[in-house]
Design an enzyme around this catalytic site. Sequence first.
Site, PDB file in Angstrom:
ATOM      1  N   LYS A 224       0.852  -1.196   0.000  1.00 17.87           N
ATOM      2  CA  LYS A 224       0.000   0.000   0.000  1.00 17.87           C
ATOM      3  C   LYS A 224       0.880   1.235   0.000  1.00 17.87           C
ATOM      4  O   LYS A 224       1.776   1.374   0.830  1.00 17.87           O
ATOM      5  CB  LYS A 224      -0.892   0.010   1.258  1.00 17.87           C
ATOM      6  CG  LYS A 224      -1.851   1.202   1.305  1.00 17.87           C
ATOM      7  CD  LYS A 224      -3.099   0.892   0.522  1.00 17.87           C
ATOM      8  CE  LYS A 224      -4.015   2.105   0.398  1.00 17.87           C
ATOM      9  NZ  LYS A 224      -3.583   3.072  -0.633  1.00 17.87           N
TER      10      LYS A 224
ATOM     11  N   LYS B 230       5.126   3.457   8.435  1.00 15.95           N
ATOM     12  CA  LYS B 230       3.967   4.332   8.642  1.00 15.95           C
ATOM     13  C   LYS B 230       2.680   3.512   8.596  1.00 15.95           C
ATOM     14  O   LYS B 230       1.787   3.677   9.440  1.00 15.95           O
ATOM     15  CB  LYS B 230       3.947   5.420   7.566  1.00 15.95           C
ATOM     16  CG  LYS B 230       2.931   6.525   7.792  1.00 15.95           C
ATOM     17  CD  LYS B 230       3.146   7.639   6.768  1.00 15.95           C
ATOM     18  CE  LYS B 230       2.335   8.862   7.070  1.00 15.95           C
ATOM     19  NZ  LYS B 230       2.639   9.983   6.152  1.00 15.95           N
TER      20      LYS B 230
ATOM     21  N   LYS C 247       5.540   2.120  -2.942  1.00 13.31           N
ATOM     22  CA  LYS C 247       5.465   3.463  -3.529  1.00 13.31           C
ATOM     23  C   LYS C 247       5.728   3.312  -5.016  1.00 13.31           C
ATOM     24  O   LYS C 247       6.412   2.390  -5.454  1.00 13.31           O
ATOM     25  CB  LYS C 247       6.505   4.400  -2.905  1.00 13.31           C
ATOM     26  CG  LYS C 247       6.087   5.857  -2.876  1.00 13.31           C
ATOM     27  CD  LYS C 247       5.044   6.136  -1.812  1.00 13.31           C
ATOM     28  CE  LYS C 247       4.697   7.614  -1.775  1.00 13.31           C
ATOM     29  NZ  LYS C 247       3.753   7.922  -0.691  1.00 13.31           N
TER      30      LYS C 247
ATOM     31  N   GLY D  78      -3.047   8.125  -4.361  1.00 11.47           N
ATOM     32  CA  GLY D  78      -2.462   9.338  -4.910  1.00 11.47           C
ATOM     33  C   GLY D  78      -1.257   9.810  -4.107  1.00 11.47           C
ATOM     34  O   GLY D  78      -0.969   9.321  -3.023  1.00 11.47           O
TER      35      GLY D  78
ATOM     36  N   THR E   3      -5.966  13.684   6.982  1.00  7.43           N
ATOM     37  CA  THR E   3      -4.616  14.010   7.439  1.00  7.43           C
ATOM     38  C   THR E   3      -4.649  15.156   8.445  1.00  7.43           C
ATOM     39  O   THR E   3      -4.002  15.095   9.496  1.00  7.43           O
ATOM     40  CB  THR E   3      -3.706  14.357   6.251  1.00  7.43           C
ATOM     41  OG1 THR E   3      -3.712  13.282   5.310  1.00  7.43           O
ATOM     42  CG2 THR E   3      -2.280  14.594   6.716  1.00  7.43           C
TER      43      THR E   3
END
Length: 444
Positions: A88, A112, A124, A163, A207
């Site tokens: 992910k 994370k 990524k 994104g 966030t």
Amino acid sequence: MKATEVIEKLKAKFPGQPEYIQAVSQVLGTIEEEYNKHPEFEKANLIERLCVPDRILQFRVSWVDDNGNVQTNLGYRVQHNNAIGPYKGGLRFHKSVNASILKFLAFEQTFKNSLTTLPMGGAKGGSDFDPHGKSDMEVMRFCQAFMNELYRLIGPDEDVPAGDIGVGGREVGYMFGQYKKLTHQFQGILTGKGLEFGGSLIRPEATGYGNVYFLEDMLKTRGESLEGKTVLVSGSGNVAQYTIEKLLQLGAKPVTCSDSNGYIYDPDGIDAEKLAFIMELKNVKRGRIKEYAEKYGVKYVENARPWGEKADIATPCATQDEINEAEAKTLIANGVFAVSEGANMPTEPAAIKVFQDAKILYCPGKASNAGGVATSGLEMSQNSERLSWTREEVDTKLHNIMDEIHANCVKYGTEPDGYINYVKGANVAGFMKVAKAMMAQGIY
């Protein structure tokens, strides 16, 4: 394990990848002590296995521009680790994208994602394609060409991209449409989708909201709350806007906002009406923050950051390396006792040392801004259930996740003198979950 020896081996193995080496160095320095309490980790050579990605995929992306010319870009997907769940991590479209940067980001993403408590591995990807200055049709054709290669590598139980820089809702939509055309399947293979086709409520706010929830937990460790606290906020984009919104809801007084041209200082505080003006200014009109100062008659400082103003709390929400050593000292001198990062790596290493030496509350973005990826994980859950949760359900789950991240940081980051080293706590907490999963699954 000796961190320095591992780093030297990686430098020799991966020359010319400074971003990746720097990221590994920062993590290994904080987990070394905990790692060495587990001789079984060393016997399994766990740290070297964890530092090297499972695979790095590179491919050509050819597309046709509006003038009929064929353009070629490089596409990448770094699948770093899937010990605790499917890969992910975001897709970045920017001219600076290369293998070193994506390896660094995938390495960071692994820890994370582990911190969120959700079953997500780390990855990524992206391309050196730059969407700026391109027409909508050019962006669409590139996204379709990119997905023509990427679709073979992803799936709801294999790898779920999202994104990142240069990849917003428009790009996610184009890629999702192409995946559907190629596979004839409607699956949750991307997050950050529109609400009409599987996106999640609260994702845009996540966030910023999560940043404030974490900040609230930090303050509680010192018997404090957000009520009545003056807060310096940098940035004026998505993260800054929703950080300000949640600060207002919890009784704080945000007094600054900024963009690349300068910052505004409003001693009366940015209230709900003023925040609505900022959202209209930035999200619709694409204007500059200076217009806020002109409308409300407050101070505007050109080509500067807001860290010289007096306050109780600072939350950098703009960009990388926006607080340097001198600014960190100024913040402390002006009364700031808590710093929570909304942006990714906004505080320079020397500035972090200043905060920690002064024993103020400081949390890295790896933990405090994890609300975004956590809500992406919640989007995956909703897609798997074929359900959409209410705004209140998602917000409650986000709040609970941030509380749990904070608890894990405290567990692993509390020093003998009682000071909570959130950098160490975040790194060790993220590492331990992945390490234990890898050990349980054998050598592979």
